[in-house]
Design a protein around this motif. Structure first.
Motif: not given
Length: 174
Positions: A126-127, A151-153, A162-174
Motif C-alpha cells: 500500500h505505497p 501512508d505514514n510518510g 524479479f520473477k515471482t515478487g517474493k520479498a528477499y529484503r524489506v526495510i521499513n521506516g528509514l
C-alpha cells in the motif's frame, strides 16, 4: 529663491526609472537561469559519461539494437540495467555491474511486468508514492529494487524477486 516645504520651486521630484529597473531585473533573472542550467549540466556530466559507457558496452557485447531505458542501482556496487530490444523485437535486460565490462542478459518476459509489479506493491505494501523500481542483482538473482513511502510518510525499501515478487529484503521506516 523661494522654498516651499523643503522643495525648491521649479524642481520636480526625481522619477523612478521603471524601464531601467525592469531591464536590470530581467538581466539578473536570465543570468541566474543560465548559471543554474550550466551547473546542472556540469553536475550531471559524470552520469552522462557513465551511461554512454554502459550503452557502448551493451551494444558491443549483446544483440540489443534499440535501448529503451537505463536504470541504476547503488546497493552494494553500482549496477546498471538496460532494457532494450534485439533485431527480432524481443525485449531483453542487460545488466552491467560497476565499472566491469561483463554484461549479463536475460529476457524481460522472464520477470514480472511493470503492471504486475504495481499491482503487487499496491496489494501487499500500500505505497503512498513509489520513488523507484529498478532491475538489479541480489546474490546472483535478478531482483526488483523498490523504494516507496507508506501512508505514514516513512521511506521503505524492498528487494523483490524479479520473477515471482517474493520479498528477499524489506526495510521499513528509514
Amino acid at each position: 529663491m523661494q522654498f516651499r516645504e523643503n522643495m525648491r520651486i521649479g524642481q520636480r521630484p526625481k522619477r523612478v526609472m521603471w524601464p531601467k529597473i525592469i531591464i536590470i531585473a530581467v538581466a539578473i533573472i536570465a543570468l541566474l537561469v543560465v548559471l543554474g542550467a550550466g551547473y546542472t549540466y556540469w553536475a550531471l556530466a559524470p552520469m552522462r559519461s557513465a551511461e554512454s559507457r554502459v550503452e557502448k558496452i551493451v551494444h558491443q557485447k549483446t544483440d540489443l539494437v534499440n535501448l529503451n531505458q537505463i536504470t541504476v542501482d547503488y546497493r552494494d556496487q553500482t549496477t546498471y540495467a538496460v532494457i532494450g530490444e534485439n533485431a527480432k523485437g524481443q525485449q531483453k535486460v542487460a545488466v552491467v555491474q560497476g565499472s566491469s565490462q561483463k554484461v549479463t542478459t536475460f529476457p524481460r518476459s522472464d520477470g514480472m511486468s511493470n503492471q504486475q509489479l504495481t499491482k503487487l506493491l499496491n496489494d501487499r505494501y500500500h505505497p503512498k508514492r513509489v520513488y523507484a523500481a529498478n532491475i538489479s542483482y541480489f546474490k546472483g538473482v535478478p531482483v526488483w529494487e523498490v523504494s516507496y513511502t507508506s501512508d505514514n510518510g516513512q521511506l521503505n525499501y524492498l528487494t523483490l524477486d524479479f520473477k515471482t515478487g517474493k520479498a528477499y529484503r524489506v526495510i521499513n521506516g528509514l
